[in-house]
Design a protein around this motif. Structure first.
Motif, mmCIF file in Angstrom:
data_model
loop_
_atom_site.group_PDB
_atom_site.id
_atom_site.type_symbol
_atom_site.label_atom_id
_atom_site.label_comp_id
_atom_site.label_asym_id
_atom_site.label_seq_id
_atom_site.Cartn_x
_atom_site.Cartn_y
_atom_site.Cartn_z
ATOM 1 N N HIS A 170 47.350 28.811 -37.827
ATOM 2 C CA HIS A 170 47.398 27.523 -38.510
ATOM 3 C C HIS A 170 47.961 27.620 -39.918
ATOM 4 C CE1 HIS A 170 44.503 24.642 -36.232
ATOM 5 N NE2 HIS A 170 45.150 25.416 -35.385
ATOM 6 N N PHE A 171 48.546 26.503 -40.368
ATOM 7 C CA PHE A 171 48.977 26.311 -41.754
ATOM 8 C C PHE A 171 47.924 25.496 -42.498
ATOM 9 C CE2 PHE A 171 50.855 23.029 -39.029
ATOM 10 C CZ PHE A 171 50.300 21.876 -39.580
ATOM 11 N N GLU A 172 47.811 25.747 -43.798
ATOM 12 C CA GLU A 172 47.002 24.932 -44.705
ATOM 13 C C GLU A 172 47.747 24.874 -46.039
ATOM 14 O OE1 GLU A 172 42.888 25.920 -45.068
ATOM 15 O OE2 GLU A 172 42.585 26.172 -42.902
ATOM 16 N N VAL A 195 56.499 20.721 -40.548
ATOM 17 C CA VAL A 195 56.849 21.804 -39.628
ATOM 18 C C VAL A 195 58.092 21.362 -38.872
ATOM 19 C CG1 VAL A 195 56.140 23.209 -37.671
ATOM 20 C CG2 VAL A 195 54.454 22.541 -39.390
ATOM 21 N N LEU A 234 50.348 28.391 -49.227
ATOM 22 C CA LEU A 234 49.914 28.223 -47.839
ATOM 23 C C LEU A 234 48.801 29.223 -47.564
ATOM 24 C CD1 LEU A 234 53.403 28.080 -46.062
ATOM 25 C CD2 LEU A 234 51.901 26.138 -46.534
ATOM 26 N N ILE A 250 58.107 26.135 -41.823
ATOM 27 C CA ILE A 250 57.151 25.343 -42.588
ATOM 28 C C ILE A 250 57.728 25.072 -43.973
ATOM 29 C CG2 ILE A 250 54.814 25.292 -43.565
ATOM 30 C CD1 ILE A 250 54.016 27.366 -41.440
ATOM 31 N N SER A 309 49.125 36.403 -45.328
ATOM 32 C CA SER A 309 48.435 35.138 -45.053
ATOM 33 C C SER A 309 48.289 34.263 -46.290
ATOM 34 C CB SER A 309 47.048 35.405 -44.468
ATOM 35 O OG SER A 309 46.204 36.064 -45.405
ATOM 36 N N MET A 354 47.452 30.650 -44.684
ATOM 37 C CA MET A 354 47.669 30.821 -43.249
ATOM 38 C C MET A 354 46.397 31.401 -42.615
ATOM 39 S SD MET A 354 50.626 29.495 -43.034
ATOM 40 C CE MET A 354 50.980 29.823 -41.292
#
Length: 236
Positions: free
Chosen positions: A82-84, A165, A114, A218, A141, A116
């Protein structure tokens, strides 16, 4: 001073570029704030009541740092990567048990980042009451742009934050939606740690987090701070 004879060469200092400077920002520690936007807390199944709760944190090692624009391999051990999208606060002065009125003096600048996440591993650990390390603290990450010195920005309290994305918008929000704002985070975190120059604080993500796969691109933006980019490569 006597030179230390190491068994092998110690790792290089992890660092980030600084806007308008040839000098780089050496990274000491990476703190991340969990569930700091209401809608994201709800989508994670853990609503937050600020009147009865306080911020909580997890950490990433500096070796997790990767500069914006990189291509990173799809990480091992996960099928739900996942991305954040997050605002990153860069600390430039020491502080311990900081008062809210003094919080700004700690801030060197800001970046777009990000966080991750191997979501499947994080949720298993969460549900079993175990640390989140496998889900959060892994190589490449912690993605981050160059540091933008605070200058006239002051303490950021608003500004659009979004992520796409492959050109499709996935996350939209505003820094004004932070449950705990920047001064509140610095006050709280400094009750537990002596904050020092080089520390980074990832301040939380808006709703809309989701999975990516190899080949995905992204991109993210924070008004006044900058744009972050990451390409997901093949698994190693």
């Amino acid at each position: 001073m006597t030179q230390t004879n190491f068994l092998w060469n110690p790792p290089l200092v992890n660092s980030l570029p600084v806007q308008g400077s040839d000098a780089r920002f050496p990274v000491n520690r990476i703190f991340c704030v969990g569930r700091n936007y209401h809608a994201h807390a709800i989508e994670m199944g853990r609503p937050v009541d600020k009147t009865t709760a306080r911020p909580f944190y997890f950490t990433k090692t500096p070796s997790a740092l990767v500069e914006s624009g990189a291509t990173v391999p799809y990480p091992a051990g996960t099928s739900n990567y996942h991305f954040e999208m997050e605002l990153v606060v860069a600390i430039g002065a020491p502080g311990f048990r900081v008062k809210e009125a003094d919080a700004q003096r700690l801030i060197y600048g800001y970046a777009a980042g990000l966080d991750m996440t191997r979501r499947d591993l994080q949720l298993v650990a969460r549900d079993q009451g175990r640390p989140w390390d496998l889900g959060k603290d892994f190589e490449k990450s912690a993605v981050c742009t160059e540091i933008v010195p605070i200058g006239n920005l002051g303490v950021l309290s608003k500004g659009a934050i979004n992520l796409q994305v492959n050109g499709e918008t996935k996350q939209t929000g505003d820094l004004s939606q932070l449950i705990w704002n920047i001064p509140e985070l610095l006050v709280d975190l400094s009750q537990f740690y002596h904050l020092v120059p080089g520390d980074l604080i990832y301040t939380g993500t808006p709703e809309g987090v989701g999975a990516v796969k190899s080949g995905d691109k992204i991109t993210g933006h924070i008004d006044g701070v900058g744009d972050v980019a990451l390409t997901i490569g093949e698994a190693e």
